[in-house]
Design an enzyme around this catalytic site. Structure first.
Site, PDB file in Angstrom:
ATOM      1  N   GLY A  86       0.381  -0.981   0.263  1.00  0.00           N
ATOM      2  CA  GLY A  86       0.106  -0.101  -0.619  1.00  0.00           C
ATOM      3  C   GLY A  86       0.985   1.247   0.027  1.00  0.00           C
ATOM      4  O   GLY A  86       1.887   1.506  -0.263  1.00  0.00           O
ATOM      5  N   CYS A  87       0.296   2.002   0.955  1.00  0.00           N
ATOM      6  CA  CYS A  87       0.449   3.599   0.286  1.00  0.00           C
ATOM      7  C   CYS A  87       2.246   3.805   1.371  1.00  0.00           C
ATOM      8  O   CYS A  87       1.794   3.382   2.430  1.00  0.00           O
ATOM      9  CB  CYS A  87      -0.362   4.582   0.592  1.00  0.00           C
ATOM     10  SG  CYS A  87      -1.664   4.785   1.367  1.00  0.00           S
ATOM     11  N   GLY A  88       2.757   4.596   1.249  1.00  0.00           N
ATOM     12  CA  GLY A  88       3.844   5.453   2.285  1.00  0.00           C
ATOM     13  C   GLY A  88       4.551   3.860   2.566  1.00  0.00           C
ATOM     14  O   GLY A  88       4.409   3.848   3.443  1.00  0.00           O
TER      15      GLY A  88
END
Length: 258
Positions: A86-88
């Site tokens: 996912g993000c980050g």
């Protein structure tokens, strides 16, 4: 048409006792909380006093931490890294097998579904970076008095680390707290919550199969899709009571998976 600003993210290198752990994509807010939370979640510290010094250097893209002499940071950091989805994008040193060794939750405290839904709605209204950009994740802890602490970040797991870091720095008791998150609950998100000792985790979206398996094994109540007047309970500890259906007299709003 209302034009929102773009969410921000920066590469931040975490350096522990001179050892470069990894480069993380982070939002600049509450970086001290993130460092405390990440180090606690990864088992590098057990108390805030385990950190001798912590210096945030945003202009140089670094957070430098010195741990006490009784902390074997080198041994922990030499373990195999697992990169989060996912993000980050982040990194964890705990595998699913490691997480199964965590202490199982014994809390018998129950919560009404109406209260969880109310807190989730308040959480959404108190997420300034999301309201400004429309592209941030958030995490929030709620105490027995209903008071909440919100932290936000480009990455869902980073936001959770930030609220855990706040709790560690303040010496809060996990038995009296609920964890809410905007993001999908995956196994590494579940491991962070389990390491701190939350008895109930709620999300506005889904949980992965691996997270559900771990939650059941560790006796953690895991609730997804907290929206409007509904929720899905993935576990069966009995800590969430459906008082919404009783009030509305309609079809069940609380779906409990087998």
């Amino acid at each position: 048409m209302h034009k929102k600003s773009c969410p921000e993210e920066y590469p931040i290198t975490l350096v522990v006792n001179g050892y470069e752990v990894a480069v993380f994509q982070l939002t600049h807010q509450d970086l001290e909380d993130w460092a405390y939370g990440y180090l606690f979640s990864e088992g590098l510290i057990e108390h805030k006093n385990d950190i001798v010094s912590l210096k945030v250097e945003p202009d140089f893209g670094a957070i430098r931490v010195v741990l006490g002499n009784d902390i074997d940071a080198e041994k922990m950091l030499s373990k195999k890294k697992h990169y989060t989805a996912g993000c980050g994008r982040g990194v964890t040193f705990f595998s699913m097998t490691d997480v199964k060794t965590f202490t199982k939750v014994k809390s018998k405290k129950s919560y009404r579904l109406s209260d969880l839904l109310k807190r989730r709605a308040e959480f959404a209204k108190n997420s300034p970076l999301y309201l400004e950009t429309g592209g941030m994740h958030g995490a929030c802890i709620v105490n027995e008095a209903g008071e909440m602490t919100v932290r936000e970040d480009i990455g869902r797991h980073n936001a959770v680390d930030k609220v855990i870091g706040h709790a560690v720095r303040q010496g809060l008791n996990p038995k009296n707290l609920i964890l809410l998150t905007t993001g999908r609950v995956s196994y590494e998100m579940l491991s962070k919550a389990a390491k701190f000792g939350f008895s109930i985790i709620g999300s506005r979206t889904a949980a992965t199969k691996q997270a559900v398996q771990l939650a059941r094994y560790l006796n953690i109540e895991l609730v997804g899709y907290l929206r409007g007047k509904m929720a899905i309970v993935y576990t069966s500890t009995g800590r969430v009571i459906d008082d919404v259906t009783e009030q509305a007299g309609t079809q069940p709003n609380l779906r409990v998976l087998p």
